[in-house]
Design an enzyme around this catalytic site. Sequence first.
Site, PDB file in Angstrom:
ATOM      1  N   HIS D 130       0.862  -1.179   0.000  1.00 27.85           N
ATOM      2  CA  HIS D 130       0.000   0.000   0.000  1.00 27.85           C
ATOM      3  C   HIS D 130       0.903   1.235   0.000  1.00 27.85           C
ATOM      4  O   HIS D 130       2.010   1.193   0.526  1.00 27.85           O
ATOM      5  CB  HIS D 130      -0.846  -0.054   1.279  1.00 27.85           C
ATOM      6  CG  HIS D 130      -1.897   1.003   1.396  1.00 27.85           C
ATOM      7  ND1 HIS D 130      -1.620   2.285   1.816  1.00 27.85           N
ATOM      8  CD2 HIS D 130      -3.238   0.968   1.183  1.00 27.85           C
ATOM      9  CE1 HIS D 130      -2.734   2.988   1.852  1.00 27.85           C
ATOM     10  NE2 HIS D 130      -3.740   2.215   1.473  1.00 27.85           N
ATOM     11  N   ASP D 207       3.243  -4.355   7.660  1.00 26.82           N
ATOM     12  CA  ASP D 207       2.057  -3.519   7.573  1.00 26.82           C
ATOM     13  C   ASP D 207       0.865  -4.434   7.838  1.00 26.82           C
ATOM     14  O   ASP D 207       0.444  -5.180   6.952  1.00 26.82           O
ATOM     15  CB  ASP D 207       1.993  -2.889   6.183  1.00 26.82           C
ATOM     16  CG  ASP D 207       0.671  -2.174   5.932  1.00 26.82           C
ATOM     17  OD1 ASP D 207      -0.217  -2.224   6.806  1.00 26.82           O
ATOM     18  OD2 ASP D 207       0.536  -1.571   4.853  1.00 26.82           O
ATOM     19  N   GLN D 210      -4.343  -4.619   7.161  1.00 23.67           N
ATOM     20  CA  GLN D 210      -5.344  -5.603   6.748  1.00 23.67           C
ATOM     21  C   GLN D 210      -5.157  -6.909   7.513  1.00 23.67           C
ATOM     22  O   GLN D 210      -6.131  -7.546   7.917  1.00 23.67           O
ATOM     23  CB  GLN D 210      -5.216  -5.897   5.238  1.00 23.67           C
ATOM     24  CG  GLN D 210      -5.427  -4.713   4.317  1.00 23.67           C
ATOM     25  CD  GLN D 210      -6.877  -4.282   4.198  1.00 23.67           C
ATOM     26  OE1 GLN D 210      -7.801  -5.020   4.533  1.00 23.67           O
ATOM     27  NE2 GLN D 210      -7.066  -3.057   3.727  1.00 23.67           N
ATOM     28  N   LYS D 233     -10.109  -0.087  10.441  1.00 21.27           N
ATOM     29  CA  LYS D 233     -10.347  -1.336   9.700  1.00 21.27           C
ATOM     30  C   LYS D 233     -10.647  -2.493  10.643  1.00 21.27           C
ATOM     31  O   LYS D 233     -11.114  -3.544  10.233  1.00 21.27           O
ATOM     32  CB  LYS D 233      -9.127  -1.691   8.846  1.00 21.27           C
ATOM     33  CG  LYS D 233      -8.833  -0.621   7.806  1.00 21.27           C
ATOM     34  CD  LYS D 233      -7.848  -1.091   6.756  1.00 21.27           C
ATOM     35  CE  LYS D 233      -7.122   0.083   6.158  1.00 21.27           C
ATOM     36  NZ  LYS D 233      -7.545   0.431   4.797  1.00 21.27           N
ATOM     37  N   CYS D 371      -4.604   2.717  -3.703  1.00 21.19           N
ATOM     38  CA  CYS D 371      -3.335   3.145  -3.107  1.00 21.19           C
ATOM     39  C   CYS D 371      -2.257   2.084  -3.287  1.00 21.19           C
ATOM     40  O   CYS D 371      -1.493   1.799  -2.362  1.00 21.19           O
ATOM     41  CB  CYS D 371      -3.497   3.464  -1.625  1.00 21.19           C
ATOM     42  SG  CYS D 371      -4.555   4.867  -1.342  1.00 21.19           S
TER      43      CYS D 371
END
Lengths: 147, 147, 413, 413
Positions: D130, D207, D210, D233, D371
């Site tokens: 991302h 990261d 998600q 999220k 993104c």
Amino acid sequence: MDNALRELYQEVILDHSRHPRHYGAMDGASHKAEGYNPLCGDRVTVYLQLGADGRVADIRFEGKGCAISQASASMMTDMLKGRSQAEAEKLMQGFLHLVKGEDASDLSEDDRETLEVMGGISAFPMRVKCATLAWHTFKNAVEEGAT
Amino acid sequence: MDNALRELYQEVILDHSRHPRHYGAMDGASHKAEGYNPLCGDRVTVYLQLGADGRVADIRFEGKGCAISQASASMMTDMLKGRSQAEAEKLMQGFLHLVKGEDASDLSEDDRETLEVMGGISAFPMRVKCATLAWHTFKNAVEEGAT
Amino acid sequence: MNAPANIKIFDAERARADFEILSRQVYGKPLVYLDSGASAQKPRIVLDTMRDFAASEYANVHRGVHFLSAAATDRYEAARRTVQKFLSAAREDEIVFTKGGTEAINLVSYSFLAPALQPGDEIVLSVMEHHSNIVPWHFLRERQGAVLRWVDVRDDGSLDIEALDAAIGPKTKLVAITHMSNVLGTVTPLKDIVARAHAKGVPVLADGCQGAVHAVVDVQALDIDFYAITGHKLYGPTGIGALYAKRAHLKKMRPFNGGGEMIREVSQDRVSYADPPARFEAGTPPIVESVGLAAALDYLSGFDRAAVAAHEHDLLAYAREQVGQFNWLRVIGDAPGKGAILSFEAEGMHAHDLATILDREGVAVRAGHHCAQPLMERFGVASTTRASFAMYNTRADVDALIAGLAKARGILM
Amino acid sequence: MNAPANIKIFDAERARADFEILSRQVYGKPLVYLDSGASAQKPRIVLDTMRDFAASEYANVHRGVHFLSAAATDRYEAARRTVQKFLSAAREDEIVFTKGGTEAINLVSYSFLAPALQPGDEIVLSVMEHHSNIVPWHFLRERQGAVLRWVDVRDDGSLDIEALDAAIGPKTKLVAITHMSNVLGTVTPLKDIVARAHAKGVPVLADGCQGAVHAVVDVQALDIDFYAITGHKLYGPTGIGALYAKRAHLKKMRPFNGGGEMIREVSQDRVSYADPPARFEAGTPPIVESVGLAAALDYLSGFDRAAVAAHEHDLLAYAREQVGQFNWLRVIGDAPGKGAILSFEAEGMHAHDLATILDREGVAVRAGHHCAQPLMERFGVASTTRASFAMYNTRADVDALIAGLAKARGILM
Ligand SMILES: Cc1ncc(COP(=O)(O)O)c(C=O)c1O
Ligand SMILES: Cc1ncc(COP(=O)(O)O)c(C=O)c1O
């Protein structure tokens, strides 16, 4: 006045804070450390004279602070003087438990009686740091404060 | 299908988007600019041949995009060809008003009729940028795109 | 922040009812909240607006074409316009949303000042700055050799404007000054400061975290370069603030955080950046918080601001007069026209003890250095006790404070 | 994220009822929300907890001795422990609150990597990152001469772990890798990646914006150095995220934003910094949001996470099968064990047109580059349409998507 406040600001505490014992710098201290409470900006300096056997031959403190921190420092100097390192450590642990409202039963009966006046702090969690500042500084002085 | 969608994806629009007019690069263009929609990553390049009098002697475009942006670019090339700068500017302003659902009464009757099929976009504010991309790129080509 | 002669009426009792928390008790006593300088309470309309928005219109902003995303984007951009109006900015793209006042100031440091800063370049600031308007400049000192030029305040807490003027020299790159001190209440003459700085070609950043709460701000009239605000002191949510910056500055500033939304194009080898304000809003912004902030500003602007200021001024004057009876109490900060903050030192009584005793009476005040250690040093204290007044306070709150102080004296002395 | 053989039952319909927004309509059609990958909706308990807290226990944290400040501080620090537990971190002071996932990654860049980075130093990252895990590294390239080493994905979207291993060399200072791609759904073998990187002495940042939503994360078992999450999220509020970082790293990292709370002492000439995590939490933190995040994590953890994962996996498998009937549709990302995200390209139909038509059917999907422009380039598309599934989605939602796609085809082709 409510009970918790009465407990916190007992006459013994106020007396210690108004007339702190062993107050002032110590020339020729063998150990020394400065404690700092970033919350209020208060500082305390603890001076030690540790004997060859590690005993607290002499102890003094200096610094400004609230009634709780001053009284705690003053009582601490009273109580630590003459103790061995192991005894001091045990006393400190017991004190920490006491002011946090945890089980302090490993304190000797005498010590428990003396420190009882500090028990009221456990009802004021935001003030526990004030009470423990001098003790942590003492520990720092012993461990890292050789002059 | 709901009315707004039917309005948006009229046959005229889909036809323009499937079979765009004046599509493809232009050799020896006098002006050229690339437009970019950061939301979807779509790109369009507008090529112009401006006459000595500033008229749009020829115009072509190239690039990928959604049905709305393709149809809009295609119709734009159809309509701009042969216009003077002032006429082009006026047409563009009218078009921008139209797709935003604002007053587009300064368009000539002919232009309004031609562009009417684009009016449905005003019900889709998130898609207005798709419709205006080619037009902004045309403006950029004229103003800063001399090759 | 002086009250104009002819003011409309502000009904504090009525406003009070909008703040649910103010009707609660602590230790069985009614809450007397005198800590709005640290953070203000939030009116019902702010809480409800945020909850309703989150429960019915929420989605991520900007990137989506679907209904909720469009709705959320509209709300977010409308919030930006609300801030623009609140500060009288010329354009909405001069408003950058941040996570708070602190980040707004850091943004100026990282994106405006740091890139071009040379060793020896100077930053002028006052001794009454909040750490948020000090530490970012210390970073530039530590990391890039900037020099901090400190401007003193007078004994009454007012800014020494001549000293400030004198401190601005050929190497000055920024004047960073509070609009209102969070300890002294001192309000600085921003317009004058900007004029003097601009005369020497130096831009001015105002820390408006306190100032914007108590005064109507017009960044165009001030001609100021940067103005930072924070949501939670403006009766709004935590997690959001904003920076006003002149368009000409923003256009030249490099990005701060990198991530989604702030780019134009990204490839493996290259990156280009979006125009302001998006360039400075990397990642998913505080969406619900922006909507809450807008509700708070609308709420505040729904009152006659001059009348609110007059009310706060009355509370301050009353409190000032009441504490005058205690000859063991020293007020720190008595500048003319100061805002509704009362800091003091009590002889023989430490701020923490005072605050603890007041707390048990239901009176919430701050004790400590208030994130303004250089100011503490200036006044020779380690800490002060601070009562700060907001629109929802009343004279009864002052009375409770005074009674609490008398009681504390009785206990401690 | 494969479902274990023996799973507890998760009742999606019941969970659905916890999300007020899901019972609303758009354009007269029931909302089918398939955009949780951009931002998830928030259950009632999160909204209520935040509102209740703000209306009854709110004050600024840390600095106050009064009742509300103590209460708010307790809640804030309890939220930190909730995040600690959620990520199975060893210590609570390894959790730094940020304003989101993007800021968490930037914090690593500014505070961990930037200070010691030399020109030519390398950062290894994958083409499916991302922008939030790309642009901070581009900054280091632009500003300090870092070199970005890109690792490809295979045609099915899975990470080429051998290529990653090969990319890690003597100049590598960090591996920055997603735990789960927000476009492909690909889940990366973090444990393996960490082992290979550590074998060469290189730290790893994941990261997890998600990944943490769909899988149970154990940072200790992974032995990972940094793990970033974002609240919105995770069924939590906007305006908050967190960085997990190993204590040993945090202790050595320099501050990022400067301001209140993150200092030890400030004077005119000197500044010293607080211990982690406070050192990295300048200014008033997102207090109410931290409480909301804790409520969201508690909510999520209240379910059997494996059962939730199995449910999401079932939706994905069902959707995958259903779109198989459309020979004009190309799915992008088919890696084994992938998470519940379905991206696709439709022949002759642009993602934006698709998304607009689906929207009118009540079906919210994303269209665009998500993104992740380098990934778009890798797959030769400008944009994709993306349906992302959350715990509250059902097979009926998939059916609505499929019907909408068929309809779009009818309109556009
Ligand atoms: C004068 C002043 N500046 C800056 C700040 C920092 O604002 P925040 O903590 O919301 O970032 C505060 C409040 O804490 C303040 O009073
Ligand atoms: C994989 C991934 N990383 C990072 C982010 C950034 O998170 P945030 O926008 O909340 O900062 C996102 C979401 O936008 C994401 O999907």
